[in-house]
Design a protein around this motif. Structure first.
Motif, short mmCIF file in Angstrom:
data_model
loop_
_atom_site.label_atom_id
_atom_site.label_comp_id
_atom_site.label_asym_id
_atom_site.label_seq_id
_atom_site.Cartn_x
_atom_site.Cartn_y
_atom_site.Cartn_z
N GLU A 1 76.20 -21.27 -7.04
CA GLU A 1 75.97 -23.19 -6.58
C GLU A 1 75.40 -23.27 -7.76
N TRP B 1 67.41 -19.40 -12.39
CA TRP B 1 68.29 -19.14 -11.03
C TRP B 1 66.97 -18.93 -10.64
N THR B 2 67.63 -18.52 -8.96
CA THR B 2 66.79 -18.84 -8.23
C THR B 2 68.31 -17.88 -6.96
N PRO B 3 67.32 -16.85 -6.96
CA PRO B 3 67.89 -15.87 -6.23
C PRO B 3 68.33 -16.63 -4.47
N LYS B 4 69.07 -16.41 -4.01
CA LYS B 4 68.85 -16.55 -2.23
C LYS B 4 69.30 -15.61 -1.44
N TYR B 5 68.52 -15.43 -0.48
CA TYR B 5 68.44 -14.19 0.19
C TYR B 5 69.46 -14.63 1.35
N ILE B 6 70.26 -14.18 1.69
CA ILE B 6 71.90 -14.52 2.45
C ILE B 6 72.19 -13.06 3.16
N TYR C 1 78.17 -20.35 5.63
CA TYR C 1 78.76 -20.10 4.56
C TYR C 1 80.12 -19.39 4.31
#
Length: 108
Positions: free
Chosen positions: A38, A10-15, A25
């Motif tokens: 996702e 998994w790859t975190p996404k900074y929002i 969003y």
């Protein structure tokens, strides 16, 4: 943590918080809040922590390494604790965090 336990990459996404209540969003999560995932393997987007956990377990834990077979007593007991956390404990902890760390006015 569950992603790691299931050995899923998994790859975190900074929002930034400023982007949560935007149409971009909100197309992912209509509540405009965190948390959402996702899944690139299925194209599925899920939001709300309890729903995400149930999705990951149903989709990627077919051998019941971290869960119980549907319909068993243990399955319903685990679901009971999940619902307790997301409907009771989680919101109360969120309020504690807000009033202790974010709300500047101290009320006696």
């Amino acid at each position: 943590m569950l992603l790691n336990e299931l050995d899923l990459p998994w790859t975190p996404k900074y929002i930034p918080f400023t982007e949560l209540k935007t149409p971009v969003y909100e197309a992912i999560n209509p509540n405009g809040r965190l948390l959402s995932i996702e899944d690139p393997n299925t194209g599925t987007t899920i939001w709300e922590s309890g729903a995400i956990l149930e999705y990951l377990v149903a989709e990627y834990n077919k051998e019941h390494k971290l869960s119980f077979p549907a319909g068993t007593t243990e399955y319903y007991q685990a679901k009971q604790w999940l619902i307790f956390q997301v409907s009771g404990q989680g919101p109360y902890y969120g309020q504690v965090f807000y009033f202790q760390y974010l709300f500047s006015e101290k009320i006696p």
